[in-house]
Design an enzyme around this catalytic site. Structure first.
Site, PDB file in Angstrom:
ATOM      1  N   ASP A 105     -20.551  23.751 -42.232  1.00 34.97           N
ATOM      2  CA  ASP A 105     -21.543  23.371 -41.199  1.00 34.97           C
ATOM      3  C   ASP A 105     -21.758  24.261 -39.716  1.00 34.97           C
ATOM      4  OD1 ASP A 105     -22.657  21.685 -43.047  1.00 34.97           O
ATOM      5  OD2 ASP A 105     -21.712  19.956 -42.003  1.00 34.97           O
ATOM      6  N   LYS A 128     -26.786  22.629 -41.826  1.00 36.28           N
ATOM      7  CA  LYS A 128     -27.944  21.992 -41.593  1.00 36.28           C
ATOM      8  C   LYS A 128     -28.030  22.170 -40.058  1.00 36.28           C
ATOM      9  CE  LYS A 128     -26.418  19.682 -44.541  1.00 36.28           C
ATOM     10  NZ  LYS A 128     -26.266  18.488 -45.436  1.00 36.28           N
ATOM     11  N   MET A 132     -26.432  11.317 -33.475  1.00 33.45           N
ATOM     12  CA  MET A 132     -27.416  12.000 -33.667  1.00 33.45           C
ATOM     13  C   MET A 132     -28.795  11.416 -32.737  1.00 33.45           C
ATOM     14  SD  MET A 132     -27.040  12.663 -38.003  1.00 33.45           S
ATOM     15  CE  MET A 132     -25.217  11.013 -38.454  1.00 33.45           C
TER      16      MET A 132
HETATM   17  N1  SAH Z   1     -19.473  13.952 -39.291  1.00 39.34           N
HETATM   18  C1  SAH Z   1     -19.458  14.238 -37.785  1.00 39.34           C
HETATM   19  C2  SAH Z   1     -20.510  14.256 -37.114  1.00 39.34           C
HETATM   20  C3  SAH Z   1     -21.730  14.528 -38.096  1.00 39.34           C
HETATM   21  S1  SAH Z   1     -23.720  13.744 -37.568  1.00 39.34           S
HETATM   22  C4  SAH Z   1     -18.144  14.179 -36.418  1.00 39.34           C
HETATM   23  O1  SAH Z   1     -17.554  12.866 -37.413  1.00 39.34           O
HETATM   24  O2  SAH Z   1     -17.915  14.473 -35.635  1.00 39.34           O
HETATM   25  C5  SAH Z   1     -23.819  14.986 -35.997  1.00 39.34           C
HETATM   26  C6  SAH Z   1     -23.885  15.200 -34.938  1.00 39.34           C
HETATM   27  O3  SAH Z   1     -22.387  14.845 -34.621  1.00 39.34           O
HETATM   28  C7  SAH Z   1     -24.771  15.322 -33.573  1.00 39.34           C
HETATM   29  O4  SAH Z   1     -25.919  15.498 -34.160  1.00 39.34           O
HETATM   30  C8  SAH Z   1     -24.179  14.726 -32.718  1.00 39.34           C
HETATM   31  O5  SAH Z   1     -24.438  13.357 -32.295  1.00 39.34           O
HETATM   32  C9  SAH Z   1     -22.529  15.192 -33.079  1.00 39.34           C
HETATM   33  N2  SAH Z   1     -21.639  15.789 -32.585  1.00 39.34           N
HETATM   34  C10 SAH Z   1     -21.005  16.091 -33.187  1.00 39.34           C
HETATM   35  N3  SAH Z   1     -20.099  17.464 -32.520  1.00 39.34           N
HETATM   36  C11 SAH Z   1     -20.578  17.102 -31.385  1.00 39.34           C
HETATM   37  C12 SAH Z   1     -20.194  18.194 -30.317  1.00 39.34           C
HETATM   38  N4  SAH Z   1     -19.909  19.198 -30.392  1.00 39.34           N
HETATM   39  N5  SAH Z   1     -20.918  17.440 -29.443  1.00 39.34           N
HETATM   40  C13 SAH Z   1     -21.563  16.067 -28.800  1.00 39.34           C
HETATM   41  N6  SAH Z   1     -22.304  15.897 -29.927  1.00 39.34           N
HETATM   42  C14 SAH Z   1     -21.511  16.417 -31.257  1.00 39.34           C
END
Ligand code: SAH
Length: 262
Positions: A41, A62, A173
Site C-alpha cells: 500500500d 489506494k 481519515m
Molecule cells: N492501518 C493504518 C490506518 C489505515 S487508514 C494504521 O494502523 O495506521 C489510513 C489513515 O491512517 C490515513 O488517512 C491517516 O489518517 C492515517 N495515517 C497513516 N499513516 C499516516 C502518516 N504517516 N501520517 C499521518 N496519518 C497517517
C-alpha cells in the site's frame, strides 16, 4: 526466485508502521526478506522496500479517489500467488487490523484454503500523535483514548457518546469530515476551547502539526490534507508544554555555551 513446483504457498499480512522503516518490527523485516512477492500500500514504507527484499514488488496502493486495484482484486492476487506456491507478503500501512481491512484479507485466504498469518504493526493512531510530541494518554489529563474513522461522518449519537467520554479522541481519515466532526462535537456540548491537533505526513518529509481549538480548527486546518491524524483533547496541551520545556532548555544551553565562550 521461483518457488519449487508443488510447494504450498502462504500469505503473511504485515503491518508496515506509519511510513518509516525504522518503525517496522523485526518480524516484518524477516517476512519481507523471505517473501517471493510483496503487495504493498501507499501508506506502507514502500520506497525503501528494495533495500529490504528481493521479492517482486507490486503496488496495489489506494489513494483517496484513486483505486488502482480493487479490494477483491487484491485478495484475488494474493490467493492466486499463494496457490502458485509463492510466499506472499501483503504489506499495509500501520497495523493491519486498524482500519486496514486485514480481517477481510484473512477471511479471503481462509476461504481459499491458503495458510495466513498476521504481523502487527505500529499504528498511526498512536505513533503519528507521538511524532508531534502528543501522548494519547497522560496521567491526570486523559485515561482513555478512542480511535475513530472519519471516512464517513459520525452520527449524532456517536458525537454525544464521544463528547461524553471525556478522553482523547484520535481520528484517522478525518480530513474530509473535519468540519462535520467539529460541529457535531460542539453540538454535543464539547467546549469550544478544547485543544485539537492535525498531524500531517507523520515520519515523512513535510511532516506538519497544526494546533488550534475545536471552535477554530476548521479555519486553521483549511489547507491540511491526507494522510493526517487528528487528535482532540487536553493531551494536545501536554505536547505544547513539553515543547515549551524543550525550547527553554535549548535556550539555557545556548546561554551557557555563550557564557563559556565569553
Ligand atoms: N492501518 C493504518 C490506518 C489505515 S487508514 C494504521 O494502523 O495506521 C489510513 C489513515 O491512517 C490515513 O488517512 C491517516 O489518517 C492515517 N495515517 C497513516 N499513516 C499516516 C502518516 N504517516 N501520517 C499521518 N496519518 C497517517
Amino acid at each position: 526466485m521461483e518457488p519449487a513446483a508443488g510447494a504450498a504457498g502462504h500469505v503473511t499480512l504485515v503491518g508496515g508502521g506509519p511510513g518509516t522503516i525504522e518503525l517496522l518490527t523485526v518480524a516484518a523485516v524477516e517476512a519481507l526478506r523471505d517473501a517471493d512477492v510483496v503487495f504493498y500500500d501507499r501508506l506502507a514504507p514502500y520506497q525503501e522496500l528494495p533495500t529490504l527484499s528481493t521479492a517482486e514488488l507490486v503496488d496495489v496502493g489506494k489513494r483517496p479517489g484513486h483505486h488502482p486495484v480493487s479490494q477483491s482484486g487484491i485478495e484475488g492476487l494474493m490467493v492466486e500467488a499463494a496457490h502458485a506456491g509463492k510466499n506472499v507478503v501483503r504489506l499495509k500501512g500501520g497495523d493491519p487490523y486498524v482500519f486496514g481491512r486485514g480481517g477481510e484479507e484473512v477471511a479471503a485466504c481462509v476461504k481459499a484454503g491458503v495458510p495466513v498469518r498476521v504481523i502487527s504493526g505500529v499504528t498511526s493512531a498512536i505513533s503519528v500523535p507521538a511524532a508531534a510530541g502528543i501522548p494519547v494518554t497522560h496521567r491526570e489529563v486523559s485515561h482513555m483514548f478512542t480511535v475513530v474513522s472519519g471516512h464517513a461522518p459520525l452520527t449524532e449519537q456517536e458525537h454525544m457518546h464521544l463528547a461524553g467520554l471525556g478522553g482523547t479522541i484520535v481520528v484517522l481519515m478525518g480530513i474530509g469530515t473535519l468540519h462535520q466532526l467539529a460541529a457535531g462535537l460542539r453540538r454535543a456540548g464539547m467546549r469550544a476551547d478544547m485543544p485539537m491537533a492535525v498531524v500531517e505526513r507523520g515520519y515523512r518529509p513535510g511532516q506538519r502539526t497544526t494546533i488550534a481549538e475545536l471552535g477554530t480548527i476548521t479555519t486553521a486546518a483549511a489547507d491540511c490534507s491526507n494522510p493526517a491524524v487528528l487528535v482532540i483533547g487536553d493531551v494536545v496541551r501536554v505536547a505544547e508544554a513539553n515543547r515549551g520545556c524543550a525550547e527553554a532548555e535549548a535556550e539555557l544551553d545556548r546561554l551557557a555555551a555563550s557564557l563559556m565562550g565569553a
